[in-house]
Enzyme design. Structure first.
Site, short mmCIF file in Angstrom:
data_model
loop_
_atom_site.label_atom_id
_atom_site.label_comp_id
_atom_site.label_asym_id
_atom_site.label_seq_id
_atom_site.Cartn_x
_atom_site.Cartn_y
_atom_site.Cartn_z
N GLY A 192 0.84 -1.20 0.00
CA GLY A 192 0.00 0.00 0.00
C GLY A 192 0.87 1.25 0.00
N GLY B 210 -0.42 4.90 -1.11
CA GLY B 210 -1.57 5.47 -0.41
C GLY B 210 -1.16 6.56 0.56
CE LYS C 16 -11.52 4.49 9.23
NZ LYS C 16 -10.42 3.63 8.77
N GLY D 134 -1.50 -2.69 9.59
CA GLY D 134 -2.24 -1.51 10.04
C GLY D 134 -3.57 -1.36 9.35
CG HIS E 176 -11.59 8.38 10.57
ND1 HIS E 176 -12.24 7.84 11.66
CD2 HIS E 176 -10.27 8.15 10.77
CE1 HIS E 176 -11.35 7.30 12.47
NE2 HIS E 176 -10.14 7.49 11.96
CG HIS E 177 -10.00 10.70 5.64
ND1 HIS E 177 -10.13 9.86 4.56
CD2 HIS E 177 -9.27 10.02 6.56
CE1 HIS E 177 -9.48 8.73 4.80
NE2 HIS E 177 -8.95 8.80 6.02
N1 LIG Z 1 -3.22 1.35 12.02
C1 LIG Z 1 -3.14 2.67 11.87
O1 LIG Z 1 -2.55 3.39 12.70
C2 LIG Z 1 -3.75 3.29 10.67
C3 LIG Z 1 -4.43 2.51 9.79
N2 LIG Z 1 -4.93 3.03 8.65
C4 LIG Z 1 -5.53 2.10 7.72
O2 LIG Z 1 -4.61 1.85 6.67
C5 LIG Z 1 -5.32 1.52 5.48
C6 LIG Z 1 -4.85 2.42 4.35
O3 LIG Z 1 -5.21 3.76 4.65
P1 LIG Z 1 -4.85 4.94 3.63
O4 LIG Z 1 -3.39 4.94 3.37
O5 LIG Z 1 -5.50 6.14 4.17
O6 LIG Z 1 -5.64 4.43 2.32
P2 LIG Z 1 -5.33 4.74 0.80
O7 LIG Z 1 -6.56 4.37 0.05
O8 LIG Z 1 -4.77 6.12 0.67
O9 LIG Z 1 -4.15 3.74 0.44
C7 LIG Z 1 -4.33 2.36 0.30
C8 LIG Z 1 -3.26 1.87 -0.63
O10 LIG Z 1 -3.34 0.44 -0.71
C9 LIG Z 1 -3.35 0.09 -2.07
N3 LIG Z 1 -4.03 -1.17 -2.33
C10 LIG Z 1 -5.35 -1.40 -2.47
N4 LIG Z 1 -5.55 -2.68 -2.76
C11 LIG Z 1 -4.34 -3.25 -2.80
C12 LIG Z 1 -3.87 -4.55 -3.09
N5 LIG Z 1 -4.72 -5.53 -3.42
N6 LIG Z 1 -2.54 -4.80 -3.03
C13 LIG Z 1 -1.68 -3.83 -2.73
N7 LIG Z 1 -2.05 -2.56 -2.48
C14 LIG Z 1 -3.37 -2.29 -2.52
C15 LIG Z 1 -4.04 1.24 -2.77
O11 LIG Z 1 -3.75 1.21 -4.15
P3 LIG Z 1 -4.86 1.77 -5.19
O12 LIG Z 1 -5.05 3.22 -4.82
O13 LIG Z 1 -4.22 1.53 -6.51
O14 LIG Z 1 -6.09 0.94 -4.95
C16 LIG Z 1 -3.41 2.42 -2.05
O15 LIG Z 1 -2.14 2.72 -2.57
C17 LIG Z 1 -6.81 1.68 5.82
O16 LIG Z 1 -7.34 0.41 6.14
C18 LIG Z 1 -6.79 2.59 7.04
O17 LIG Z 1 -7.91 2.46 7.85
C19 LIG Z 1 -4.79 4.35 8.35
C20 LIG Z 1 -4.14 5.19 9.21
C21 LIG Z 1 -3.56 4.72 10.44
O1 LIG Z 2 -8.40 5.41 7.65
C1 LIG Z 2 -7.81 6.24 8.40
O2 LIG Z 2 -7.49 7.36 8.00
C2 LIG Z 2 -7.50 5.83 9.77
N1 LIG Z 2 -7.71 4.60 10.09
C3 LIG Z 2 -7.43 3.98 11.33
C4 LIG Z 2 -8.70 3.44 11.95
O3 LIG Z 2 -9.54 2.88 11.23
O4 LIG Z 2 -8.86 3.56 13.16
C5 LIG Z 2 -6.59 4.83 12.24
C6 LIG Z 2 -6.80 6.29 12.13
O5 LIG Z 2 -7.90 6.66 12.89
C7 LIG Z 2 -6.88 6.79 10.70
#
Ligand SMILES: NC(=O)C1=CN([C@@H]2O[C@H](COP(=O)(O)OP(=O)(O)OC[C@H]3O[C@@H](n4cnc5c(N)ncnc54)[C@H](OP(=O)(O)O)[C@@H]3O)[C@@H](O)[C@H]2O)C=CC1
Ligand SMILES: O=C(O)C1=N[C@H](C(=O)O)C[C@H](O)C1
Length: 242
Positions: free
Chosen positions: A8, A11, A135, A74, A131-132
């Site tokens: 990812g 992203g 999400k 994550g 959240h934004h």
């Molecule tokens: N644990 C934590 O502290 C946090 C967790 N998160 C979680 O992290 C995840 C990602 O969030 P965020 O970065 O905002 O989301 P984004 O949508 O910005 O990014 C997700 C990325 O994953 C890629 N992706 C999707 N499907 C696949 C696949 N099959 N194989 C590989 N890559 C893939 C997407 O590619 P494409 O765009 O080409 O589909 C994109 O680049 C969410 O589930 C979010 O809730 C977020 C913030 C903090």
């Molecule tokens: O998708 C997000 O942006 C975030 N996802 C995580 C969650 O689902 O709790 C962590 C954070 O709040 C941001």
């Protein structure tokens, strides 16, 4: 043991993690995004981080298992099937799964568990998150973790007491339940509020993320901590020493 591969990587979180690496002396070993083979990167790095999508998790876990590479997960919106797969993988590699890698939420988890235990069933618990607009999962992974922390404080689980959303003639609140409400809009990075509502008084324990850099730094710290560890399912509080 500091070469980190990112599932990812393009992203929001993937880019924030790349930006966080130099200050923590981590090396970016490469990234994989949708439609790409996760196998080669798993073999070329010391540890993986996954911030992608639930639909990709099985393939990412299988790549990590085949390479024997530890993985920080994550990604949120996981199902019971995913948690079973993580448990099975953790018998062969080190895995750390968390819905939130920030220090602040790590501390709030402990506060919420303690408050729920001390306040008891007379206080209603509601968890509100915002959240934004982009999400895709609800409730957030963090909200569910906070709910489990509150439930654990009452010696129960969210499966037994969780109530997600209310609409229509739903009746009075059932005693002992833990409610979840999700708001979506704008560019909100991540707000969580745990409300303890008693008779004539209310306590709120909140965490308000202002920058994804907090999640990214936590993810990199977790990855560096996990690299080289024995198989097992680890937690963020172990990384943070909380
Ligand atoms: N644990 C934590 O502290 C946090 C967790 N998160 C979680 O992290 C995840 C990602 O969030 P965020 O970065 O905002 O989301 P984004 O949508 O910005 O990014 C997700 C990325 O994953 C890629 N992706 C999707 N499907 C696949 C696949 N099959 N194989 C590989 N890559 C893939 C997407 O590619 P494409 O765009 O080409 O589909 C994109 O680049 C969410 O589930 C979010 O809730 C977020 C913030 C903090
Ligand atoms: O998708 C997000 O942006 C975030 N996802 C995580 C969650 O689902 O709790 C962590 C954070 O709040 C941001």
């Amino acid at each position: 043991m500091n070469r980190i591969g990112i599932y990812g990587s393009l992203g929001r979180m993937g880019q924030a993690i790349v930006a966080a690496m130099p200050a923590l002396e981590a090396v970016h070993a490469g990234g994989v995004d949708a439609g790409e083979d996760p196998g080669p990167l798993a073999r070329e790095c010391d540890v993986l981080v996954d911030f992608s999508a639930p639909a990709a998790l099985d393939a990412h876990l299988n790549a990590a298992l085949a390479a024997g590479t530890p993985i920080v997960i994550g990604t949120t919106g996981l199902s019971p099937h995913h948690h079973d797969a993580i448990d099975a993988a953790a018998e062969r590699i080190a895995v750390l799964q968390t819905g939130n890698t920030s220090v602040g939420v790590g501390l709030v988890m402990a506060l919420v568990r303690d408050a729920a235990r001390k306040l008891g069933q007379e206080w209603d618990i509601e968890i509100v998150e915002m959240h934004h607009r982009d999400k895709v999962d609800a409730p957030s992974g963090t909200a569910l973790m906070l709910g489990e922390a509150a439930a654990a404080g009452r010696e129960t689980t969210i499966a037994e007491t969780g109530v997600q959303g209310r609409a229509g003639l739903v009746g009075a609140r059932a005693r002992g339940t833990i409610g979840f409400s999700s708001l979506r809009g704008g560019t909100v990075v991540g707000d969580h509020n745990v409300v303890f509502a008693g008779n004539g008084e209310r306590i709120e324990i909140g965490h308000y993320a202002q920058d994804r850099a907090i999640f990214a730094a936590g993810a990199v710290k977790a990855a560096l901590w996990l690299a080289g560890r024995a198989p097992g399912r680890y937690r963020m509080d172990q990384v943070l020493g909380l």
